[in-house]
Design an enzyme around this catalytic site. Structure first.
Site, short mmCIF file in Angstrom:
data_model
loop_
_atom_site.label_atom_id
_atom_site.label_comp_id
_atom_site.label_asym_id
_atom_site.label_seq_id
_atom_site.Cartn_x
_atom_site.Cartn_y
_atom_site.Cartn_z
N ILE B 33 -31.05 3.15 -33.24
CA ILE B 33 -30.34 1.70 -32.66
C ILE B 33 -29.53 1.20 -34.11
O ILE B 33 -29.27 0.48 -33.66
CB ILE B 33 -32.12 0.99 -32.47
N GLY B 34 -29.29 2.05 -35.22
CA GLY B 34 -28.10 1.60 -35.20
C GLY B 34 -27.82 2.56 -36.85
O GLY B 34 -28.32 3.53 -36.65
N GLU B 35 -26.85 2.53 -37.70
CA GLU B 35 -26.39 2.25 -38.32
C GLU B 35 -25.53 2.23 -39.27
O GLU B 35 -24.89 0.97 -39.03
CB GLU B 35 -25.04 3.82 -37.40
N GLY B 36 -25.41 2.22 -40.55
CA GLY B 36 -25.55 1.25 -41.59
C GLY B 36 -24.70 2.57 -42.86
O GLY B 36 -24.71 3.72 -42.45
N THR B 37 -23.79 2.16 -43.71
CA THR B 37 -23.33 3.34 -44.80
C THR B 37 -24.57 3.66 -45.27
O THR B 37 -24.61 4.37 -45.91
CB THR B 37 -22.55 2.48 -46.27
N GLY B 39 -27.35 5.00 -43.87
CA GLY B 39 -28.16 5.82 -43.00
C GLY B 39 -28.88 4.82 -41.67
O GLY B 39 -27.61 4.07 -41.51
N LEU B 40 -29.15 5.91 -41.23
CA LEU B 40 -29.39 5.28 -39.77
C LEU B 40 -30.42 4.53 -39.46
O LEU B 40 -31.94 4.60 -40.38
CB LEU B 40 -29.51 6.80 -39.59
N LYS B 58 -35.68 2.21 -40.85
CA LYS B 58 -34.29 3.09 -41.76
C LYS B 58 -34.14 3.57 -42.76
O LYS B 58 -35.41 3.98 -43.81
CB LYS B 58 -34.20 1.47 -42.67
N ASP B 157 -27.38 -12.97 -47.97
CA ASP B 157 -27.45 -11.75 -46.38
C ASP B 157 -27.46 -12.83 -44.50
O ASP B 157 -27.78 -12.15 -44.15
CB ASP B 157 -27.56 -11.03 -46.61
#
Lengths: 259, 437
Positions: B33-37, B39-40, B58, B157
């Site tokens: 459902i997502g990806e950031g720097t 990880g997944l 996460k 944030d």
């Protein structure tokens, strides 16, 4: 939580003297006594303080790190979690938790320079060891990282009690609290009061009326004071050879053995 | 020295060959459902729970600079392990994969976030979010924020994609503040907060931050919530500054300019602290001297002019952080005492007969082959953290294909994730992410 000790996990986790005085089965097998384990933890507390000084980390980082280490050994054995690795790893993790991060390679550099306890050549610490142990510490702490300390409460109490002239003495006592398991046994404000009570006594000041006014749990306050006096009596002038002998009972794990 | 990086790489390589850690067997992976720097993010179903109880997991890779667990992961773990509030996302479990030194944080899964809800209204429905829903969402956001602030935590944030909303069960329509990767305790900091680098995605960044405040306060979160409030009411980000990616400090000239255009420029008379803020003092690009026409806010908000909502909004946009409404004060504002009163389920109708909008769920990428590459490793496995209590059970059903309004897959950054560098600095992903979509 951060503002409220009583809502925190730490408050639900206070331990009894019996719980912190247990020596792990594996450590008993190595011939470690309760006295030995205490000596090792004291030596590691000193080591962390010296390491922090070199790496320019503040006292609160050390205090948090020492609490991590002491909390770990309530459930883990010294032989499985080598304190010479655990000590720098706790300091490293605490530096992150207290938002004043130390570089891993810098910490390893100073750790090598200082050498934990009596050194016998075979012992090595590399960045990888530190990072591996960081994860194992996190896990052993069940990912609970917020720690409350008695310093702030002590300052407030001293101002309130108009005993600011014993600030210095109280501060030294508070630092020595971390050489014992007191932070695991009592809430921070009780530890603060215990230290103030003792500091006032040492400096010929009377904190009693103020303490009674405060309706503090005098039983707990005295327990802190007694424990601290006990510590000084037993360990202040301890023969370094005893610490060395205790450390020598721990197996040296070479890189090959560890991986 | 090069062991620092090499160590993790070699252990990862060694791990490739072996089986997954045993804790991974607790879960059945639904998709990505997502990806950031960092990880997944995976959507998983807990195997031994009936009714398809779902979690968002996460994954944090170790930081590349050889400094172990990223500060972002440490913050999330440390704060969420202590937080317990109905409007804060719940960290259910933490797992370690020792083979590649990665961490897995398991959260209660929230199906919606405000970014998607706002977008759905703007692009598909093309009408405003119901007043009851806006008020309920706002009240719960502020309620969660008040809890954080009274516990000396600043989120740093807040933006629509980090405000999650539950879909089903007892907690349907309940707001959860998510992504604590930049959050920190601000009581007695050992170093100035500004040492943490740039915080808050640029569109939601307060003027005190933009102008370089060294010791900022929880008021930065209130400003961000003000921005979110405006966005809920108008379906558009209020201050859409163009980010200069080259900046390594919080100052963003276009963002400042947008704020001054909308609210009018600040003055030292109404905001005495202004004179001491570095980027105001330095007067870069003459921000002190630029002339502005009438503030645009009244015309942008004409459809709720002179309402309690407008009054609350302007009080959250007080320039002086010391005078800005606190979360606690905002909760007591007249707006929340007027009909329709805010409720726990933000998605029921505000008055009899009002149509209830069914929002699209978060897109789930099910194409990922989890078995082969994820997650690797060995004997040294973590035990699931014990003592976790579930608050509710989600009602059944496979929802992986239910993203009727979602057009994107894979690019979602959930749960409330935002891509950011491992040193914890926000890269201002919000705007750039949105432009890409």
């Amino acid at each position: 939580m951060a503002a409220d000790f009583w809502a925190s996990y730490q408050s639900k986790q206070l331990l009894s003297v019996e719980e912190v005085s247990r020596v792990a089965e594996e450590d008993l097998e190595l011939g470690l006594t309760l006295q030995d384990t205490r000596l090792i933890k004291i030596a590691m507390t000193t080591y962390m303080r010296d390491l922090a000084q070199q790496a320019k980390l503040r006292q609160r980082v050390v205090a948090t790190a020492v609490c991590y280490m002491r909390r770990m050994y309530v459930s883990k054995s010294l032989c499985e979690y080598d304190p010479r690795l655990v000590a720098p790893a706790c300091l490293y993790l605490a530096s992150k938790a207290e938002e004043s991060v130390a570089q891993a390679k810098l910490l390893v550099f100073y750790a090598k320079k200082l050498k934990p306890g009596p050194e016998n050549g075979a012992y090595q610490l590399e960045v990888k060891d530190l990072l591996d142990m960081e994860l194992r510490v996190l896990e052993a702490l069940d990912f609970r990282l917020v720690v409350y300390h008695p310093y702030r409460a002590a300052v407030q109490y001293l101002n309130d009690a108009k005993l600011t002239d014993v600030m210095q003495t109280t501060w030294s006592l508070l630092n020595d609290v971390y050489r014992t398991d007191l932070p695991l046994l009592h809430p921070p404000h009780v530890v603060a009061l215990g230290c103030i009570h003792l500091a006032a006594f040492l400096k010929d000041r009377d904190a009693k009326p103020w303490l009674e006014d405060l309706k503090a749990d005098m039983h707990a306050v005295r327990a802190v004071q007694m424990e601290l006096l006990d510590h000084y009596e037993q360990y202040a002038n301890i023969d370094p050879a005893l610490t060395a002998a205790a450390m020598a009972k721990l197996p040296i794990r070479t890189r090959a053995a560890r991986t | 020295m090069d062991r620092s990086g090499g160590g993790t790489a070699s252990s990862a390589a060694r791990a490739k060959a072996v089986a997954r850690p045993s804790w991974w067997d607790l879960y059945e992976v639904v998709g990505k459902i997502g990806e950031g720097t960092y990880g997944l993010v995976y959507l998983v179903r807990v195997k031994d729970k009936a009714q398809g109880y779902k979690l968002a997991i996460k994954k944090f890779k170790p930081s590349k600079d050889g400094d172990g667990v990223s500060p972002t992961a440490i913050r999330e773990i440390m704060l969420l392990r202590e937080c317990c509030h109905e409007n804060i996302v719940k960290l259910v479990n933490v797992h370690i994969n020792h083979a590649d030194a990665s961490l897995y944080l398991a959260f209660d899964y929230a199906e919606y976030d405000l970014y998607e809800i706002i977008r759905f209204h703007r692009e598909k429905l093309q009408y405003a979010i119901s007043p009851y829903t806006v008020k309920s969402l706002m009240w719960q956001i502020l309620n969660g924020l008040h809890y954080l602030h009274s516990n000396w935590i600043i989120h740093r944030d807040l933006k629509p994609s980090n405000i999650l909303v539950m879909r089903e069960g007892d907690e349907a329509g309940v707001v959860k503040l998510g992504d604590f990767g930049l959050a920190r305790i601000y009581q007695a900091p050992l170093k100035p907060l500004s040492d943490n680098g740039v915080v808050v995605t640029v569109w939601y960044r307060s003027p005190d931050l933009l102008l370089g405040a060294k010791h900022y306060t929880p008021a930065v979160d209130v400003w961000a919530v003000g921005c979110i409030f405006a966005e809920l009411l108008t379906l558009k980000p209020l201050f859409q500054g163009v980010e200069d990616k080259g900046m390594h400090n919080p100052f963003q000239i276009d963002q400042i300019d947008k704020i001054f255009k909308v609210l009018g420029p600040p003055s030292v008379d109404t905001w005495p602290g202004l004179a001491h803020l570095p980027y105001w003092q330095h007067n870069r690009q003459s921000i002190q001297n630029k002339k502005y026409d009438h503030p645009l806010l009244p015309s942008m908000t004409a459809h709720f002019a002179k309402t309690a909502a407008y009054d609350l909004l302007t009080k959250m946009f007080e320039y002086d952080p010391a005078k800005r409404l606190t979360a606690e004060q905002a909760l007591k504002h007249e707006y929340f005492r007027q009909e329709p009163l805010p409720g726990k389920n933000s998605f029921v109708s505000g008055y009899p007969g009002e149509k209830v909008v069914v929002y699209p769920s978060r897109p789930v990428d099910t194409s990922l082959d989890m078995g082969s590459n994820e997650p690797t490793p060995v004997g040294n496995t973590a035990n699931p953290a014990s003592g976790q209590q579930r608050r509710f059970q989600q009602q059944g059903g496979d929802q992986s294909g239910s993203g009727q309004g979602g057009t994107t897959t894979g690019s979602r950054l959930g749960p409330g994730g935002s891509g950011r560098r491992s040193d914890g600095r926000s890269q201002g992903q919000g705007p750039s992410k949105m432009q890409r979509r």
